[in-house]
Write a protein that holds these residues in place. Sequence first.
Motif, PDB file in Angstrom:
ATOM      1  N   MET A 221       0.838  -1.214   0.000  1.00 24.55           N
ATOM      2  CA  MET A 221       0.000   0.000   0.000  1.00 24.55           C
ATOM      3  C   MET A 221       0.867   1.256   0.000  1.00 24.55           C
ATOM      4  N   GLY A 222       1.934   1.244   0.772  1.00 26.03           N
ATOM      5  CA  GLY A 222       2.844   2.388   0.782  1.00 26.03           C
ATOM      6  C   GLY A 222       3.512   2.585  -0.566  1.00 26.03           C
ATOM      7  N   ALA A 223       3.885   1.477  -1.204  1.00 25.58           N
ATOM      8  CA  ALA A 223       4.498   1.568  -2.529  1.00 25.58           C
ATOM      9  C   ALA A 223       3.517   2.146  -3.544  1.00 25.58           C
ATOM     10  N   LEU A 224       2.259   1.717  -3.469  1.00 20.94           N
ATOM     11  CA  LEU A 224       1.251   2.252  -4.387  1.00 20.94           C
ATOM     12  C   LEU A 224       1.004   3.735  -4.140  1.00 20.94           C
ATOM     13  N   CYS A 225       0.962   4.127  -2.878  1.00 21.99           N
ATOM     14  CA  CYS A 225       0.798   5.553  -2.570  1.00 21.99           C
ATOM     15  C   CYS A 225       1.963   6.345  -3.150  1.00 21.99           C
TER      16      CYS A 225
ATOM     17  N   SER B  95      12.035  11.717 -13.181  1.00 21.76           N
ATOM     18  CA  SER B  95      12.944  10.653 -13.600  1.00 21.76           C
ATOM     19  C   SER B  95      12.500   9.325 -13.012  1.00 21.76           C
ATOM     20  N   LEU B  96      13.031   8.253 -13.568  1.00 17.17           N
ATOM     21  CA  LEU B  96      12.713   6.922 -13.087  1.00 17.17           C
ATOM     22  C   LEU B  96      13.278   6.685 -11.687  1.00 17.17           C
ATOM     23  N   GLY B  97      14.444   7.262 -11.405  1.00 16.58           N
ATOM     24  CA  GLY B  97      15.044   7.137 -10.073  1.00 16.58           C
ATOM     25  C   GLY B  97      14.165   7.759  -8.992  1.00 16.58           C
ATOM     26  N   THR B  98      13.563   8.889  -9.287  1.00 15.06           N
ATOM     27  CA  THR B  98      12.661   9.535  -8.340  1.00 15.06           C
ATOM     28  C   THR B  98      11.433   8.671  -8.108  1.00 15.06           C
ATOM     29  N   LEU B  99      10.922   8.072  -9.172  1.00 15.99           N
ATOM     30  CA  LEU B  99       9.763   7.190  -9.054  1.00 15.99           C
ATOM     31  C   LEU B  99      10.075   5.991  -8.159  1.00 15.99           C
ATOM     32  N   PHE B 100      11.204   5.338  -8.414  1.00 14.61           N
ATOM     33  CA  PHE B 100      11.576   4.185  -7.589  1.00 14.61           C
ATOM     34  C   PHE B 100      11.874   4.594  -6.147  1.00 14.61           C
ATOM     35  N   SER B 101      12.455   5.765  -5.960  1.00 17.47           N
ATOM     36  CA  SER B 101      12.713   6.257  -4.598  1.00 17.47           C
ATOM     37  C   SER B 101      11.408   6.474  -3.844  1.00 17.47           C
ATOM     38  N   ALA B 102      10.415   7.043  -4.518  1.00 11.16           N
ATOM     39  CA  ALA B 102       9.119   7.275  -3.876  1.00 11.16           C
ATOM     40  C   ALA B 102       8.447   5.952  -3.517  1.00 11.16           C
ATOM     41  N   VAL B 103       8.546   4.974  -4.406  1.00 15.22           N
ATOM     42  CA  VAL B 103       7.958   3.658  -4.132  1.00 15.22           C
ATOM     43  C   VAL B 103       8.647   3.008  -2.931  1.00 15.22           C
TER      44      VAL B 103
ATOM     45  N   SER C 248       6.989   2.396   0.764  1.00 16.08           N
ATOM     46  CA  SER C 248       6.974   1.015   1.244  1.00 16.08           C
ATOM     47  C   SER C 248       7.537   0.932   2.658  1.00 16.08           C
ATOM     48  N   LEU C 249       8.691   1.524   2.860  1.00 11.36           N
ATOM     49  CA  LEU C 249       9.305   1.511   4.194  1.00 11.36           C
ATOM     50  C   LEU C 249       8.453   2.240   5.220  1.00 11.36           C
ATOM     51  N   GLY C 250       7.906   3.371   4.829  1.00 10.25           N
ATOM     52  CA  GLY C 250       7.086   4.148   5.761  1.00 10.25           C
ATOM     53  C   GLY C 250       5.858   3.395   6.227  1.00 10.25           C
ATOM     54  N   PHE C 251       5.145   2.797   5.313  1.00 13.02           N
ATOM     55  CA  PHE C 251       3.942   2.066   5.700  1.00 13.02           C
ATOM     56  C   PHE C 251       4.288   0.774   6.425  1.00 13.02           C
ATOM     57  N   TYR C 252       5.415   0.154   6.086  1.00 12.41           N
ATOM     58  CA  TYR C 252       5.818  -1.074   6.771  1.00 12.41           C
ATOM     59  C   TYR C 252       6.200  -0.797   8.216  1.00 12.41           C
TER      60      TYR C 252
ATOM     61  N   GLY D 286       4.249  12.994   5.609  1.00 13.37           N
ATOM     62  CA  GLY D 286       3.462  11.926   6.228  1.00 13.37           C
ATOM     63  C   GLY D 286       4.262  10.645   6.381  1.00 13.37           C
ATOM     64  N   VAL D 287       4.985  10.264   5.348  1.00 13.68           N
ATOM     65  CA  VAL D 287       5.789   9.042   5.413  1.00 13.68           C
ATOM     66  C   VAL D 287       6.948   9.226   6.392  1.00 13.68           C
ATOM     67  N   LEU D 288       7.519  10.431   6.433  1.00 16.25           N
ATOM     68  CA  LEU D 288       8.589  10.700   7.396  1.00 16.25           C
ATOM     69  C   LEU D 288       8.082  10.558   8.829  1.00 16.25           C
ATOM     70  N   LEU D 289       6.870  11.036   9.093  1.00 17.44           N
ATOM     71  CA  LEU D 289       6.282  10.850  10.430  1.00 17.44           C
ATOM     72  C   LEU D 289       6.099   9.373  10.741  1.00 17.44           C
ATOM     73  N   GLN D 290       5.655   8.592   9.762  1.00 11.23           N
ATOM     74  CA  GLN D 290       5.508   7.154   9.964  1.00 11.23           C
ATOM     75  C   GLN D 290       6.850   6.500  10.266  1.00 11.23           C
ATOM     76  N   LEU D 291       7.856   6.841   9.491  1.00 14.91           N
ATOM     77  CA  LEU D 291       9.182   6.263   9.699  1.00 14.91           C
ATOM     78  C   LEU D 291       9.741   6.635  11.072  1.00 14.91           C
ATOM     79  N   ALA D 292       9.602   7.889  11.446  1.00 17.86           N
ATOM     80  CA  ALA D 292      10.129   8.342  12.737  1.00 17.86           C
ATOM     81  C   ALA D 292       9.400   7.651  13.887  1.00 17.86           C
ATOM     82  N   ALA D 293       8.076   7.556  13.799  1.00 14.22           N
ATOM     83  CA  ALA D 293       7.306   6.918  14.869  1.00 14.22           C
ATOM     84  C   ALA D 293       7.609   5.425  14.952  1.00 14.22           C
TER      85      ALA D 293
END
Length: 188
Positions: free
Chosen positions: A62-66, A84-92, A96-100, A167-174
């Motif tokens: 779900m995080g990757a899809l977001c 760029s493709l690198g930015t796309l993969f970085s966001a995915v 992913s890490l944030g939601f996990y 939002g993902v940074l807050l998830q990762l930090a928490a």
Amino acid sequence: MRKSSFGSAARSCKARREADLVSSTEEKENPIMANGVNAAAPIRYPLNGFAHVVERIGLAIMGALCGLFVAAMVAKANIEEVNSLGTLFSAVLYGSLGFYLGTSISSLSPARTFSNAGPGPRMIALASATGTFVAALAALVSVYMIIFDETPPVIWNVGIGFGWMLGVLLQLAAGTAARLGRYNGAAG
């Protein structure tokens, strides 16, 4: 027959009460050992572990899809630096890490996460919940704009992208703080 079965049940209850009385007397005499001996270990079932892994993988997807939706919407703004493709993969990967890591903080320490044991645990759960909400809201707006082919100003695209990243940074930090607190014995 009923009287004999009732009588044996009464004797059984009486025997249990006497055993409890002896046990409580032993606990009063040596409370440390009695608590260590009588403490029940939590029962762990393999299926629960499997269900937890499947849940975490689902949240990572779900995080990757977001991340994919937000990156696709930001890419429509034709900003050279982020298109760029690198930015796309970085966001995915980032999503992913944030939601996990950042969701399901309450399962890490159920007794302390929402308790009144100081500001630590409640703030971690609040940061995780806020991060999940903000990231999901940014993804929802991104999907809306993609599906209905909306073309907002570039500042809106950048704002939604940064909102999702926050939002993902807050998830990762928490998630990181909760896990470090669990392993280090710190609050939260």
